[in-house]
Design a protein around this motif. Structure first.
Motif, short mmCIF file in Angstrom:
data_model
loop_
_atom_site.label_atom_id
_atom_site.label_comp_id
_atom_site.label_asym_id
_atom_site.label_seq_id
_atom_site.Cartn_x
_atom_site.Cartn_y
_atom_site.Cartn_z
N VAL A 344 32.99 80.59 35.86
CA VAL A 344 33.51 81.83 35.22
C VAL A 344 33.51 81.95 33.80
CG1 VAL A 344 35.71 80.52 34.85
CG2 VAL A 344 35.82 83.05 35.42
N LEU A 515 42.69 84.80 37.64
CA LEU A 515 42.63 86.38 38.10
C LEU A 515 41.34 86.71 38.48
CD1 LEU A 515 44.15 89.13 38.36
CD2 LEU A 515 43.72 89.47 36.00
N GLN A 516 40.25 86.40 37.28
CA GLN A 516 38.85 86.70 37.43
C GLN A 516 38.39 86.24 38.64
OE1 GLN A 516 37.07 86.50 33.55
NE2 GLN A 516 38.06 88.39 33.15
N SER A 518 39.74 85.31 41.36
CA SER A 518 40.21 85.64 42.71
C SER A 518 39.67 87.49 42.82
CB SER A 518 41.82 85.66 42.51
OG SER A 518 42.39 86.69 43.33
N ASP A 519 39.64 87.81 41.74
CA ASP A 519 39.29 89.51 41.61
C ASP A 519 37.67 89.40 42.30
OD1 ASP A 519 41.05 90.90 40.55
OD2 ASP A 519 40.28 91.15 38.78
N ARG A 520 36.86 88.46 42.04
CA ARG A 520 35.56 88.55 42.79
C ARG A 520 35.56 87.88 43.93
NH1 ARG A 520 32.05 83.70 40.70
NH2 ARG A 520 32.59 83.54 38.41
N GLU B 30 31.74 93.76 37.41
CA GLU B 30 32.49 92.39 37.96
C GLU B 30 32.27 91.28 36.92
OE1 GLU B 30 33.09 91.50 41.91
OE2 GLU B 30 34.02 93.62 42.03
N GLU B 31 33.01 90.12 37.04
CA GLU B 31 32.91 88.88 36.00
C GLU B 31 31.49 88.40 35.98
OE1 GLU B 31 32.98 85.12 34.42
OE2 GLU B 31 33.26 85.40 36.71
N ARG B 221 31.37 94.32 46.74
CA ARG B 221 32.20 93.47 47.06
C ARG B 221 31.77 92.93 48.45
NH1 ARG B 221 34.09 90.93 44.50
NH2 ARG B 221 33.64 89.35 45.96
#
Lengths: 560, 332
Positions: A344, A515-516, A518-520, B30-31, B221
């Motif tokens: 991350v 959070l990041q 979990s978001d992905r 997205e990250e 996703r």
């Protein structure tokens, strides 16, 4: 006040005067800080509730209050929060009672286990519950159950776990103090245990119960994390703010609901005096500490209860730990360490940032809430009313609302404190004031039980109020304060909803990394990151404990 | 560790200082894809120090609106077009036509050049094959399949009131069927929906982890969850996929517009476009080709062929009304 004190008052006027100006200065100082870092941010965003499409007015209120939807949301929120508060406070009371008033074994373990919901970001807690009780969770998948977690009872379960530690901290502080003379007297007079509980224990913990109910209710009604992840289609006021502000970018309509959520704080403030009236100091000059008698069957019953509750609390971190070591929960359970090489943004750096931020939050947080609690409990200043109200107000403000309020207030070039924007100190201040109510209530609960006869005795002996504070009050209070510091540390390691609006690329904190991830959809890596956060919190607890140990405070516990 | 703690303390003590050559970019990419694009950007423009903040669309929108009085960013990058047109955000932008803008079809950029989109995403269904097999369900191929009573309680969808992805799904169904037939269809679908989840990515994650059989979500996703190894398929609904653009824009208050413009120019260079093709299913500029894993996931070489031709302007204009009607029907 006795005749004696009155007659002595002329001799003590000099001390009183300096005390008075000292008290006033401290009270004003603490109030000013509250105004700058709590009132102004909150007002900045809540004022938006009066800005509609056609300018200033009540447009947002009429739109919100005229929709049939709002009545249902209010009803849902009240029901969920009332049931949560009732469950969390009664479960936590018996649990705290087991630890403070019976001889259950391994008390330090029991104290730490129920704190685990504070060890990890709440979204990990919720994810852990899904790992356990979801439709494809461990229970359903591996043991053939058929739970459906999502919906009303899911929120109640998640919120009960989430608010239990706060209720426990307050109730445990309330039950820790007891005067053995009262209990001995009751036994001599032949009172049965139930009668003793009703006549002595319950009334003496009344303030603690009220404070725990208020905290549990407010945290539950303002939390949107659990409601979003586990609530399914069960909508509450907090998720409606989320819809308006995050989903549709409509601050005005979200702010209206933010205003509605302040009601619990206002009501509890109105009720506080009534509740506190029956509360008397428990530790007085003549107090004898309570010695817990030997009673095997009682200890066994409370022991079973405590360990069942502890088991429930342990299940969530254990499943998160497990998920962090398997390739792909729940499909590929082969062991791996790959989730611990974080890919991350900024890698593990946010963990170090968080440690620094959390240490600063713990240090300054404990100083500020202690001063606030002392001002309210010990100083006779007209400012104690406003201070005690503002001290508990933050529990009624959803993190998202306070975070956005900070942006509006401190990102304004006209604000002399504008230079704080985008720095760690502002994040520290946000954490302190966001968690102010809980720290304040724990400290106050302890402080209320210390009799004012100490102050009077000290004053009569010529000690100033300040001297009494340092020589008498703080030495009795300090174990509670170390606990409050650890509490602030934990909150600063894991709080998320407020801080996402304040972080910059240079000031990322650990909870945001979770959070990041979990978001992905990288649940396993998010679990691994959370395990690191949990270990840091645990290490902090152990470190603080050993410091106490080395300082010679062997029989003092960190979490009371 | 010591160095880290020290640098943390230093950063804590010193307010952020802006140097020439510094720009701050807010992105909702997205990250992982944002990190990959940023790496390239830094190599292409070594003299610019790009600070990037990544948040989800909704969180970022709220932050931009809150910071409106004194914006901290110079560039918005990869941010939902239906949200960038919110007047509270659009007002903070300055028109800019980067070199090569004419290569982007006009439907993918703002008429006043306030924003342009180089990438986008489409609404797809995430289907958990393990759960489908266990329940004896055929893999659905369309929205219409999901109205079959066999799917009752097995479908999750994003809530359009809180999720942009949820909104494009509802609005595209209404656009393609017409409002009357569209709402009748959504009524039927509603009978089978287990939950309207308040985020656009979570329905796919819920399907991936086997909580439900079908999660309506978006393409990236789905592709990433398949890549993670979940027993999952991506289905582009046969009716045509609703879609959303990811816009780039210059912030009017930027104190370093030269570098901000250079960054925006870079987002249209062939090198950047090639990188988009590695990560995104919808790229509005010609260039690279679709990666194998996208094809494996079920996308055709020409993704345009499966998209519903969205009227973005109408979708934006009707948003409040459609959400209110949706809530009236399905939330009370």
């Amino acid at each position: 006040m006795t005749d004696q004190t009155v007659s002595m008052s002329s001799r003590l006027r000099q001390f009183r005067l300096s005390d008075k100006s000292f008290a006033t200065a401290v009270s004003v100082g603490i109030l000013v800080l509250m105004v700058i870092f709590l009132v102004i941010p909150a007002v900045s965003i809540l004022l938006r509730s009066f800005v509609g499409d056609s300018g200033w007015g009540l447009e947002n209120y009429t739109e919100t209050l005229n929709s049939g939807r709002i009545r249902e949301l209010v009803g849902n929120s009240l029901t969920v929060s009332a049931i949560t508060a009732a469950l969390a406070v009664s479960l936590a009371y018996v649990y705290a009672y087991s630890i403070q008033r019976t001889n259950v074994v391994f008390k330090s373990f029991l104290r730490i286990v129920v704190m685990t919901p504070l060890f990890a970001p709440s979204l990990v807690q919720a994810q852990g519950l899904i790992f356990l009780f979801g439709r494809n969770g461990a229970f359903n998948r591996f043991f053939g159950f058929d739970f459906d977690l999502y919906g009303f009872w899911g929120i109640v379960l998640a919120n009960t776990l989430y608010t239990f530690p706060y209720a426990f901290l307050i109730l445990s502080a309330a039950l820790a103090a007891a005067d053995a003379r009262l209990y001995e007297g009751a036994v001599v007079m032949g009172a049965k245990p139930m009668r003793i509980f009703q006549a002595i224990t319950l009334p003496s913990t009344r303030y603690g119960i009220a404070a725990a109910c208020f905290v549990s209710f407010s945290l539950s009604i303002t939390d949107f994390g659990n409601a979003i992840v586990i609530g399914g289609d069960f909508n509450v006021l907090a998720t409606e703010i989320y819809n308006k502000v995050i989903g549709q970018g409509k601050f005005g309509l979200g702010a209206v609901i933010g205003v509605l959520l302040l009601a619990p704080a206002v009501i509890s403030k109105l009720l506080e005096r009534r509740i506190a009236r029956g509360q008397h100091a428990l530790i007085t000059d003549g107090s004898k500490p309570l010695v817990i008698g030997i009673n095997r069957s009682r200890d066994l019953a409370y022991g079973i209860y405590a360990y069942v509750v502890a088991g429930m609390f342990l299940a969530v971190p254990l499943i998160v730990l497990l998920a962090s070591f398997v390739r792909l929960w729940p499909y590929n359970l082969s062991f791996t360490l790959k989730h611990y090489s974080f890919d991350v943004q900024n890698g593990a750096q946010p963990l170090w940032n968080s440690i620094v931020v959390a240490l600063a939050t713990a240090l300054f947080g404990v100083v500020l809430v202690t001063i606030a609690a002392i001002v309210v409990q010990k100083f006779r200043t007209p400012l104690r009313g406003p201070i005690s109200f503002l001290a508990i107000l933050p529990t009624s403000i959803p993190g998202m609302v306070l975070g956005l309020g900070y942006v509006l207030a401190f990102n304004n070039p006209a604000n002399p404190l504008n230079m704080l924007y985008g720095t760690f100190p502002l994040i520290v201040l946000l954490y302190i004031y966001y968690n102010h109510a809980q720290g304040f209530l724990i400290t106050t609960t302890s402080l209320k039980q210390i009799s004012s006869t100490f102050d009077e005795a000290s004053t009569m002996l010529g000690g100033s109020q300040l001297r009494t504070l340092f020589k008498v009050t703080l030495p009795i209070l300090w174990p509670t304060l170390v606990g409050v510091a650890v509490f602030f540390f934990m909150r600063a390691m894991v709080s998320l909803s407020a801080v996402i609006f304040l972080i910059t690329p240079q000031t990322q904190v650990a909870a945001v990394s979770v959070l990041q991830l979990s978001d992905r959809g990288a649940n396993n890596q998010a679990a691994a990151f959370s395990v690191c956060i949990m270990l840091i919190v645990l290490a902090m607890l152990l470190l603080a404990r050993s410091v106490l140990w080395l300082a010679g405070a062997k029989n003092i516990t960190l979490i009371r | 560790m010591k160095a880290s703690v020290f640098s943390g303390l230093m950063a804590a003590l010193l307010p952020a200082t802006v140097y020439a050559g510094d720009i701050t970019v807010y992105t909702a990419y997205e990250e992982d894809e944002a990190a990959a694009f940023l790496e390239l950007a830094k190599t292409a423009m070594p003299d610019i120090n790009v600070n990037m903040l990544r948040l989800s669309t909704g969180d970022l929108a709220a932050r931009i609106i809150a910071e409106k009085a004194n914006p901290q960013h110079d560039v918005i990058w990869g941010f939902a077009a239906s949200t960038i047109v919110n007047p509270e955000i659009a007002d903070t932008l300055e028109a800019y036509a980067p070199a090569g803008l004419e290569k982007i079809p006009t439907s993918f950029r703002d008429g006043d050049n306030k924003w342009f989109a180089v990438t986008g995403y489409m609404a797809v269904l995430c289907v958990n094959t393990e759960r489908a097999a266990k329940l004896g369900l055929d893999v659905p191929t369309s929205w219409a399949d999901l109205t079959d009573p066999k799917f009752k309680g097995e479908v999750v969808m994003p809530n359009p009131a809180s999720s942009g992805t949820g909104y494009i799904q509802v609005s595209s169904l209404l656009q393609m069927k017409g409002e009357d037939a569209g709402w009748t269809f959504l009524d039927q679908l509603h009978g089978n929906i287990a939950q309207y989840i308040k985020s656009g990515s979570k329905p796919c994650n819920a399907a991936a982890s086997g909580e439900y059989t079908v999660g309506a979500s978006f393409d990236m996703r789905a592709i990433k969850n398949i890549d993670e190894g979940f027993p999952m398929m991506m289905v582009v609904p046969a009716e045509g996929a609703g879609n959303e653009l990811e816009a780039n824009a210059l912030v009017a208050s930027s104190k370093n517009k030269d570098d901000a413009r250079r960054f925006l120019d870079w987002t249209l260079t062939p090198e950047a476009v090639n990188a988009y093709y590695d990560w995104k299913a919808i790229v509005t500029l010609p260039g690279g080709s679709l990666p194998q894993k996208f094809k494996d996931a079920g996308l055709p070489e020409d993704t345009n062929s499966v998209l519903h031709p969205t009227d973005f302007a109408a979708a934006g204009a009707d948003r409040d009304r459609i959400i209110a009607e949706w809530q009236r029907r399905y939330e009370n």
